[in-house]
Enzyme design. Structure first.
Site, mmCIF file in Angstrom:
data_model
loop_
_atom_site.group_PDB
_atom_site.id
_atom_site.type_symbol
_atom_site.label_atom_id
_atom_site.label_comp_id
_atom_site.label_asym_id
_atom_site.label_seq_id
_atom_site.Cartn_x
_atom_site.Cartn_y
_atom_site.Cartn_z
ATOM 1 C CG LEU A 44 -2.037 -0.595 1.167
ATOM 2 C CD1 LEU A 44 -2.909 -0.615 2.677
ATOM 3 C CD2 LEU A 44 -3.119 -0.306 0.147
ATOM 4 C CG ASP A 45 0.926 3.821 -3.352
ATOM 5 O OD1 ASP A 45 1.861 2.949 -3.435
ATOM 6 O OD2 ASP A 45 0.235 4.170 -4.475
ATOM 7 N N PRO A 46 2.230 5.086 0.857
ATOM 8 C CG PRO A 46 4.319 5.972 1.237
ATOM 9 C CD PRO A 46 3.550 5.299 0.328
ATOM 10 C CG LEU A 47 0.064 9.998 0.329
ATOM 11 C CD1 LEU A 47 -0.120 10.922 -0.846
ATOM 12 C CD2 LEU A 47 0.014 10.977 1.440
ATOM 13 C CB ALA A 48 -3.103 3.938 0.071
#
Length: 304
Positions: A44-48
């Site tokens: 998962l991306d950091p912003l997700a």
């Protein structure tokens, strides 16, 4: 946390918060639980935010099956401009005053359901000449070069896509999709098809295979536990990741040979020929195996 090292085999269904990478979440859990073997089932991306299955011990041998599972997401597409990363992290690259209506969006949605062609974001883990696309893009950005990469489109499968809500500035969707689908690319392409420009402003993963937000635990809660023994209460059995894989019942004698990596004749049900199965003995998983012409071939043996 100071504790004796406890060997844990199984899964933690983590609700990853916004602001840290999947690797960072794994590192925090590794240190807190004093784990030796640990991994995760799908970046998962950091912003997700959302479901990030964490594999402990021998469960790390089943990570690939979780990563290939179908997933559910909720995402918000903000109108006005695209970005270099297709989310809030990037710089604006293209603008548009177009703000699609509810009817326009719902009429467009069927075009994005089924098997579709999708070009991954340039800031993604797709490999280009042996290197990750995001590494190439970030290196070019740092050195003042051209960050535009030409990535080949690939087929992904969208099982279901629905508009959940809409405002003047954005629209929120839910999507149920197969492996390899980039939600950032889906949002980008949806905006372009509508004659607009958009980027993902909010993204949450609601499920990965059998793992769901309904029973996920937060990182703060996990790190508040006193020791590994307390954490063990929240560990999901290793076999949870293998629910969709056929189970093959074997005898203790067969289990002993398989544990040593030996091939074993099998005289039971041949329905599962040429499939990956999990060999079970007395209720315990022994190995991932394949059955070929009546012979059990060990693939990954569990040291439990």
């Amino acid at each position: 946390m100071k504790s004796e090292k406890v060997i844990i085999h199984g899964w933690i269904n983590l609700d990853k918060p916004v602001g840290i990478s999947s690797a960072k979440a794994v590192a925090i859990i590794r240190k807190h639980l004093n784990c030796h073997k640990i991994g995760h089932g799908g970046t998962l991306d950091p912003l997700a935010a959302g479901v990030l299955p964490i594999a402990l011990g021998e469960a790390t041998k089943t990570v690939s099956y979780v990563m290939n599972s179908e997933k559910t997401y909720e995402f918000t597409l903000k109108w006005g401009y695209e970005t270099s990363t297709d989310d809030l992290e990037g710089e604006p690259t293209r603008t548009s005053d177009k703000k699609p209506t509810k009817n326009e969006i719902e009429e467009c949605i069927p075009e994005f359901v089924g098997r579709i062609q999708q070009t991954p974001p340039i800031y993604s883990a797709v490999k280009v000449s042996g290197k990750r696309a995001y590494s190439i893009a970030r290196s070019s950005e740092t050195n003042g070069g051209d960050t535009s990469l030409i990535l080949e489109p690939r087929e992904v499968e969208i099982h279901h896509l629905a508009l959940k809500s809409i405002t003047d500035d954005d629209a929120t969707f839910t999507v149920f999709c197969g492996k390899g689908t980039y939600i950032r690319a889906l949002g980008r392409d949806l905006g372009r098809r509508l004659g607009a420009a958009g980027h993902i402003s909010n993204l949450k993963r609601l499920s990965v295979g059998k793992f769901s937000t309904n029973d996920a635990i937060s990182l703060d809660f996990l790190t508040s536990l006193r020791d590994s023994a307390d954490a063990y209460k929240y560990v999901i059995p290793l076999t949870a990741a293998l629910d969709d894989i056929p189970a093959l019942s074997i005898t203790p004698e067969e289990a002993g040979r398989i544990r040593m990596g030996q091939r074993v004749p099998y005289f039971g049900n041949k329905t599962f020929e040429n499939q990956t199965c999990v060999a079970i003995c007395d209720g315990s998983p022994i190995a991932l195996i394949t059955l070929d012409l009546g012979i059990i071939h060990p693939v990954r043996v569990f040291n439990l």
